[in-house]
Design a protein around this motif. Structure first.
Motif, mmCIF file in Angstrom:
data_model
loop_
_atom_site.group_PDB
_atom_site.id
_atom_site.type_symbol
_atom_site.label_atom_id
_atom_site.label_comp_id
_atom_site.label_asym_id
_atom_site.label_seq_id
_atom_site.Cartn_x
_atom_site.Cartn_y
_atom_site.Cartn_z
ATOM 1 N N ALA A 55 0.812 -1.225 0.000
ATOM 2 C CA ALA A 55 0.000 0.000 0.000
ATOM 3 C C ALA A 55 0.848 1.278 0.000
ATOM 4 O O ALA A 55 0.371 2.351 -0.362
ATOM 5 C CB ALA A 55 -0.948 -0.003 1.199
ATOM 6 N N GLN A 56 2.119 1.139 0.383
ATOM 7 C CA GLN A 56 3.010 2.319 0.369
ATOM 8 C C GLN A 56 3.152 2.874 -1.049
ATOM 9 O O GLN A 56 3.515 4.017 -1.238
ATOM 10 C CB GLN A 56 4.424 1.943 0.871
ATOM 11 C CG GLN A 56 4.457 1.169 2.161
ATOM 12 C CD GLN A 56 4.435 2.055 3.400
ATOM 13 O OE1 GLN A 56 4.342 3.273 3.285
ATOM 14 N NE2 GLN A 56 4.494 1.449 4.567
ATOM 15 N N LYS A 61 -2.323 10.366 -2.627
ATOM 16 C CA LYS A 61 -1.863 10.575 -1.261
ATOM 17 C C LYS A 61 -2.974 10.263 -0.246
ATOM 18 O O LYS A 61 -2.738 9.595 0.760
ATOM 19 C CB LYS A 61 -1.418 12.042 -1.116
ATOM 20 C CG LYS A 61 -0.467 12.255 0.050
ATOM 21 C CD LYS A 61 -0.104 13.727 0.189
ATOM 22 C CE LYS A 61 0.067 14.081 1.655
ATOM 23 N NZ LYS A 61 -0.041 15.527 1.876
ATOM 24 N N THR A 62 -4.186 10.735 -0.544
ATOM 25 C CA THR A 62 -5.310 10.518 0.376
ATOM 26 C C THR A 62 -5.660 9.040 0.484
ATOM 27 O O THR A 62 -5.848 8.517 1.585
ATOM 28 C CB THR A 62 -6.575 11.272 -0.120
ATOM 29 O OG1 THR A 62 -6.159 12.450 -0.783
ATOM 30 C CG2 THR A 62 -7.503 11.583 1.016
ATOM 31 N N LYS A 65 -3.028 7.194 2.464
ATOM 32 C CA LYS A 65 -3.164 7.484 3.896
ATOM 33 C C LYS A 65 -4.327 6.670 4.497
ATOM 34 O O LYS A 65 -4.200 6.065 5.560
ATOM 35 C CB LYS A 65 -3.424 8.989 4.083
ATOM 36 C CG LYS A 65 -3.245 9.456 5.511
ATOM 37 C CD LYS A 65 -3.559 10.934 5.617
ATOM 38 C CE LYS A 65 -4.703 11.136 6.581
ATOM 39 N NZ LYS A 65 -5.403 12.398 6.455
ATOM 40 N N ASN A 66 -5.445 6.643 3.773
ATOM 41 C CA ASN A 66 -6.621 5.939 4.293
ATOM 42 C C ASN A 66 -6.438 4.421 4.315
ATOM 43 O O ASN A 66 -6.878 3.753 5.252
ATOM 44 C CB ASN A 66 -7.865 6.309 3.487
ATOM 45 C CG ASN A 66 -8.326 7.721 3.803
ATOM 46 O OD1 ASN A 66 -7.986 8.288 4.854
ATOM 47 N ND2 ASN A 66 -9.070 8.313 2.895
ATOM 48 N N VAL A 67 -5.777 3.888 3.284
ATOM 49 C CA VAL A 67 -5.550 2.436 3.252
ATOM 50 C C VAL A 67 -4.593 2.039 4.373
ATOM 51 O O VAL A 67 -4.831 1.080 5.115
ATOM 52 C CB VAL A 67 -5.026 1.969 1.877
ATOM 53 C CG1 VAL A 67 -4.606 0.502 1.927
ATOM 54 C CG2 VAL A 67 -6.083 2.183 0.804
ATOM 55 N N LEU A 68 -3.509 2.795 4.503
ATOM 56 C CA LEU A 68 -2.536 2.480 5.562
ATOM 57 C C LEU A 68 -3.211 2.582 6.937
ATOM 58 O O LEU A 68 -3.016 1.721 7.796
ATOM 59 C CB LEU A 68 -1.329 3.420 5.480
ATOM 60 C CG LEU A 68 -0.427 3.215 4.241
ATOM 61 C CD1 LEU A 68 0.664 4.277 4.204
ATOM 62 C CD2 LEU A 68 0.184 1.817 4.227
ATOM 63 N N GLY A 69 -4.004 3.628 7.101
ATOM 64 C CA GLY A 69 -4.738 3.810 8.359
ATOM 65 C C GLY A 69 -5.655 2.633 8.630
ATOM 66 O O GLY A 69 -5.720 2.115 9.748
#
Ligand SMILES: [Zn+2]
Length: 418
Positions: A55-56, A61-62, A65-69
């Motif tokens: 996922a990196q 960008k959004t 961020k949401n997938v990593l979160g």
């Protein structure tokens, strides 16, 4: 939809699934994770770590961020479990905020009422809910039989799952090349063997389907085959007479064995969809019939149905899938005053404002509670051994029931005076 002893759990599951289905991600950022019963959680954690690495590379960008979160929250949540719950686990994690730029990552964990047999990881714009929806349907079973001269397969369809129960082969001899006397003799032997084979198929089918019929799970039987053998089987007195009455379709298919069963289900899809509709229509018609004849054997309205349930008088509780009232309660923690009401969800805020102060003692120490009326009534029905039927809005009868009766009614076991 027929619901049996776990109807309250099933209803809760249905509600949750509906809630999940409404959620849309801005990007492909909603994580769905299905862990089958008995599956090693460490392997799932390992997979999530790998997904985290992948996922990196997400460009937006959004979304990244949401997938990593979401993945972080999923891993955190899984640490709460020592092992996979007995029936497995379905986890849905993602940003549910509808405001752009605002992040609100939520975790929805569902321990299903029946064992999950699906393993799945997906990151998408919507949550994957099909396996759970599937579970909502599995209470109903259809018997399947494919019949050929030399082969037969017996299976059971639950939801979309087909289980092969028996594969039978006969030793019916093939057509003989000999002529005259011996050909006729062979023909007689063949007929006898075919007859014996059909008796054997029926015996296996009876053993497989009669217990389902007793449990009230068998909704129908579908029979298929490539040639006239299936018709001989249907028309002859082979199957148990109670099962014979349940035959809802006979279709032509070209495969046999497991593929034959799959083909059978595909070809019979219209027949299967029709069954659901027929049953709902029948129930609503019965409801209207009692209403017109004024037999006293039905009731409707939330208060009346609740009362009938309390008396144990309900045979079948009918709830429209459109029924969405909530029950609310205000209670004064100072003097014990209470107010209970049934209303639409959007009236709750007004209710809370109305009773900010206790009308009896003027205390402001008020606690509020809100719950789903349908869930409550279904639980009551279970406790008194009543049937529960969720009526869809797909039929004219279902629409009528919803519009004229608010989507709530009951067929009664006996007359009650209200
Ligand atoms: Zn008070």
């Amino acid at each position: 939809m027929l619901m049996s002893h776990t109807s309250a759990e099933m209803y809760e599951l249905k509600k949750k699934v509906e809630e999940l289905k409404k959620i849309r991600g801005r990007g492909t950022e909603l994580v769905s994770l299905y862990i089958p019963a008995g599956y090693d959680l460490n392997k799932i954690m390992q997979q999530l770590r790998e997904e985290y690495g992948t996922a990196q590379n997400i460009k937006s960008k959004t979304t990244r961020k949401n997938v990593l979160g979401a993945l972080e929250r999923a891993m955190q949540h899984l640490k709460l479990y020592k092992q996979t719950p007995p029936t497995g686990l379905a986890l849905f994690v993602g940003n549910v905020s509808e405001q752009e730029g605002v992040t609100d990552i939520r975790v929805f964990a569902i321990v299903p009422p029946e064992p999950l047999n699906v393993r799945l990881y997906r990151c998408d714009q919507t949550f994957v809910t099909e396996p759970l929806e599937e579970m909502l349907r599995v209470k109903e079973a259809y018997g399947l039989i494919t019949v050929e001269k030399n082969e037969a397969t017996i299976g059971v369809l639950r939801g979309k799952r087909i289980d092969v129960i028996d594969d039978l082969t006969s030793n019916v001899p093939g057509k003989t090349r000999a002529g005259g006397q011996s050909a006729r003799r062979y023909e007689r032997i063949r007929e006898q063997e075919t007859h014996e084979f059909m008796k054997r198929i029926a015996q296996h089918a009876n053993e497989a389907f009669l217990p389902l019929l007793e449990k009230g799970e068998l909704k129908g039987i579908i029979i298929g085959g490539p040639g006239p053998t299936k018709d001989e089987f249907v028309e002859g007195d082979y199957l148990h007479h109670e099962l014979k009455k349940r035959i809802i379709g006979v279709v032509d298919i070209s495969y046999h064995g497991e593929y034959g069963l799959k083909e059978l289900v595909e070809k019979a899809s219209d027949i299967l969809a029709e069954q659901e509709v027929i049953k709902e229509k029948k129930l609503i018609k019965e409801f209207f019939k009692h209403l017109v004849k004024d037999t006293g054997l039905i009731t409707y309205g939330e208060k009346e149905v609740r009362n009938a349930l309390q008396l144990g008088a309900v045979d079948t509780l009918l709830i429209s899938e459109g029924y969405d009232l909530v029950r609310v309660k205000a209670k004064c923690n100072n003097c014990g005053w209470e107010e209970l009401k049934t209303m639409h969800e959007n009236e709750y805020e007004v209710f809370k404002r109305q009773f900010k102060t206790c009308p009896k003692c003027r205390s402001q120490n008020i606690s509020f509670e809100k719950w789903d009326v349908a869930e409550e009534l279904i639980k009551m029905a279970e406790e008194s051994g009543s049937n529960v039927e969720i009526i869809s809005l797909d039929t004219e009868e279902g629409q009528q029931f919803y519009k004229a009766f608010g989507g709530l009614g009951a067929l009664l076991r006996y007359k009650i005076h209200q």
